[in-house]
Scaffold this active site. Structure first.
Site, short mmCIF file in Angstrom:
data_model
loop_
_atom_site.label_atom_id
_atom_site.label_comp_id
_atom_site.label_asym_id
_atom_site.label_seq_id
_atom_site.Cartn_x
_atom_site.Cartn_y
_atom_site.Cartn_z
N CYS A 114 -24.86 -3.39 -12.21
CA CYS A 114 -25.93 -3.94 -11.36
C CYS A 114 -26.19 -3.08 -10.12
O CYS A 114 -27.25 -3.19 -9.50
CB CYS A 114 -25.60 -5.36 -10.96
SG CYS A 114 -25.31 -6.44 -12.36
N HIS A 247 -29.67 -7.36 -4.83
CA HIS A 247 -29.51 -7.61 -6.27
C HIS A 247 -29.69 -9.10 -6.53
O HIS A 247 -29.13 -9.95 -5.85
CB HIS A 247 -28.13 -7.15 -6.70
CG HIS A 247 -27.79 -7.54 -8.10
ND1 HIS A 247 -28.65 -7.33 -9.15
CD2 HIS A 247 -26.69 -8.15 -8.62
CE1 HIS A 247 -28.08 -7.78 -10.27
NE2 HIS A 247 -26.90 -8.28 -9.97
N ASN A 277 -31.06 -12.48 -13.77
CA ASN A 277 -30.32 -11.28 -13.35
C ASN A 277 -30.62 -10.16 -14.36
O ASN A 277 -30.21 -10.25 -15.52
CB ASN A 277 -28.83 -11.60 -13.30
CG ASN A 277 -27.97 -10.43 -12.85
OD1 ASN A 277 -28.43 -9.28 -12.82
ND2 ASN A 277 -26.73 -10.71 -12.49
N1 ACO Z 1 -24.72 -25.42 -18.44
C1 ACO Z 1 -24.04 -26.55 -18.20
N2 ACO Z 1 -22.76 -26.59 -17.85
C2 ACO Z 1 -22.13 -25.40 -17.71
C3 ACO Z 1 -22.77 -24.18 -17.94
C4 ACO Z 1 -24.12 -24.21 -18.31
N3 ACO Z 1 -24.85 -23.10 -18.55
N4 ACO Z 1 -21.89 -23.18 -17.72
C5 ACO Z 1 -20.72 -23.74 -17.37
N5 ACO Z 1 -20.87 -25.10 -17.37
C6 ACO Z 1 -19.86 -26.10 -17.02
C7 ACO Z 1 -18.45 -25.64 -17.33
O1 ACO Z 1 -18.14 -25.89 -18.67
C8 ACO Z 1 -17.64 -26.51 -16.38
O2 ACO Z 1 -17.55 -27.80 -16.93
P1 ACO Z 1 -16.18 -28.66 -16.76
O3 ACO Z 1 -16.04 -28.85 -15.27
O4 ACO Z 1 -16.49 -29.91 -17.51
O5 ACO Z 1 -15.12 -27.81 -17.34
C9 ACO Z 1 -18.53 -26.59 -15.15
O6 ACO Z 1 -19.88 -26.30 -15.60
C10 ACO Z 1 -18.14 -25.65 -14.06
O7 ACO Z 1 -17.94 -24.36 -14.64
P2 ACO Z 1 -17.60 -23.11 -13.75
O8 ACO Z 1 -17.56 -21.88 -14.59
O9 ACO Z 1 -16.40 -23.44 -12.90
O10 ACO Z 1 -18.90 -23.08 -12.86
P3 ACO Z 1 -19.10 -22.46 -11.42
O11 ACO Z 1 -19.26 -23.54 -10.44
O12 ACO Z 1 -18.14 -21.34 -11.13
O13 ACO Z 1 -20.54 -21.79 -11.61
C11 ACO Z 1 -21.53 -19.65 -11.96
C12 ACO Z 1 -20.68 -20.76 -12.56
C13 ACO Z 1 -22.94 -20.19 -11.71
C14 ACO Z 1 -21.59 -18.50 -12.94
C15 ACO Z 1 -20.88 -19.22 -10.63
O14 ACO Z 1 -19.52 -18.92 -10.80
C16 ACO Z 1 -21.56 -18.04 -10.05
O15 ACO Z 1 -22.67 -18.12 -9.60
N6 ACO Z 1 -20.90 -16.88 -10.04
C17 ACO Z 1 -21.51 -15.67 -9.62
C18 ACO Z 1 -21.57 -14.82 -10.79
C19 ACO Z 1 -22.88 -14.15 -11.01
O16 ACO Z 1 -23.91 -14.43 -10.47
N7 ACO Z 1 -22.76 -13.16 -11.85
C20 ACO Z 1 -23.86 -12.38 -12.22
C21 ACO Z 1 -23.36 -11.12 -12.76
S1 ACO Z 1 -22.45 -10.27 -11.59
C22 ACO Z 1 -23.51 -9.54 -10.62
O17 ACO Z 1 -24.64 -9.43 -10.97
C23 ACO Z 1 -23.01 -9.07 -9.37
#
Ligand code: ACO
Length: 320
Positions: A114, A247, A277
């Site tokens: 990225c 980004h 993204n």
């Molecule tokens: N739809 C519905 N529920 C979902 C989904 C989805 N797409 N994905 C995960 N869940 C559920 C999980 O199963 C979990 O359920 P549970 O509590 O019953 O087990 C719950 O949601 C929480 O899951 P987490 O993975 O802990 O979710 P989190 O709060 O960490 O959010 C996210 C995930 C949005 C990816 C967050 O971690 C984030 O924004 N991270 C940044 C990463 C990013 O943006 N990366 C992009 C690439 S890197 C870059 O470009 C720099």
């Protein structure tokens, strides 16, 4: 002519927008509420089966060339940032060069996920400032939909395909005011596609995997630090910044970064809702959107910054 500046921008998003509800209709166990609430993403675009990164790059490049008022043959350096090249080799930059009908430019790819576009732009600046080259086409192009694990709802809903491009030219006036790049391979495993082509097949698992929470924390820290480094290197206070073009990974990362910098969200260009993204394409696509809709104007101070797999991060402060 010791400086260089961006003289044209272009962007290209393939096909029709795909909504969060469209993903639900395709069988992914998710919801618009979850995706939009946690990431700000509402739409993304996916390339057609026969469209490659170089095809998206071509469309974005033609628009950037037109905006700069130059022809493909005027370009003497082509750098494409991509993690989803058309082939193992030749580089996507060489394939793009051929599609543009240019036969003389130096052409190569940069792989910094990225952060790829800010890496490529910084490299192009160094070529031009050295006097070896005069006019560069710098592109970020991705078909990330090809490396997503559609069984992993935590990642497949985040990404889209697209390309963005700029023309960077030698200039008497400073366009690029400062640039910084960083990498720390210690974090190689929090975001990766751990597969490779091997003996005519594939070894490992060539699908994206991510520790979302680790990435979130890392991104907010380094985006904030990079912004301070860029302003300090240019000798300008943060209040002199007109636009931050970060980004586009997640609206919550952008909001947290803006809060850390005490920067109002009105100064942050946000396209994550419509683009998702798009990895290396995200910064030039957002820049192009804000230039074309008239938000970013000549003479303003604009900061491009990114963070991605590697981990890599960095930015460029420029005056358009
Ligand atoms: N739809 C519905 N529920 C979902 C989904 C989805 N797409 N994905 C995960 N869940 C559920 C999980 O199963 C979990 O359920 P549970 O509590 O019953 O087990 C719950 O949601 C929480 O899951 P987490 O993975 O802990 O979710 P989190 O709060 O960490 O959010 C996210 C995930 C949005 C990816 C967050 O971690 C984030 O924004 N991270 C940044 C990463 C990013 O943006 N990366 C992009 C690439 S890197 C870059 O470009 C720099």
């Amino acid at each position: 002519m010791n400086f260089c500046r961006i003289t044209g921008t272009g962007g290209y998003l393939p096909g029709a927008p795909v909504s969060n509800d469209d993903l639900v209709a395709r069988g992914i166990q998710t919801s618009d509420e979850w995706i939009a609430g946690r990431t700000g993403i509402r739409f993304r675009h996916f390339a057609a089966d026969d469209e490659q990164s170089s095809d998206l790059a071509l469309q974005a490049s033609l628009r950037a060339l037109q905006a700069a008022g130059c022809a493909p043959d005027d370009i003497d350096l082509i750098i494409v940032a991509t993690s989803t090249p058309d082939q193992v080799f030749p580089s996507t930059a060489c394939l793009l060069q051929n599609k543009l009908g240019n036969r003389t430019a130096v052409a190569f790819d940069v792989q910094a996920v990225c952060s790829g576009f800010v890496y490529a732009l910084t490299l192009a600046e160094k070529f031009i400032r050295s006097g070896s080259h005069r006019r560069a086409l710098v592109v970020g192009a991705e078909v990330f939909s090809r490396i997503l694990d559609w069984e992993d709802r935590g990642t497949c809903v985040l990404f889209g395909d697209g390309a963005g491009a700029v023309v960077l030219e030698a200039s008497n006036e400073p366009g690029i005011l400062s640039s910084v790049l960083h990498a720390d391979g210690h974090y190689h495993d929090i975001l990766s596609v751990p597969g490779q082509v091997c003996n005519g097949g594939v070894s490992g698992k060539p699908l994206l995997q991510m520790d979302g929470q680790a990435v979130f924390k890392f991104a907010v820290r380094v985006l904030g630090d990079t912004a301070v480094e860029l302003m300090d290197a240019a000798g300008l206070p943060m209040s002199a910044l007109d636009w931050l073009v970060p980004h586009q990974a997640n609206i919550r990362i952008l909001q947290s970064t803006a809060r850390r910098l005490d920067l109002p969200m009105e100064k942050v260009v946000v396209t994550v809702a419509e683009h998702g993204n798009t990895s290396a394409a995200s910064v030039p696509l957002a820049l192009d959107a804000a230039v074309r809709d008239g938000r970013i104007r000549a003479g303003q101070n604009v900061m491009l910054e990114a963070v991605g797999g590697g981990f890599t991060w960095g930015g460029v402060l420029l005056r358009l």
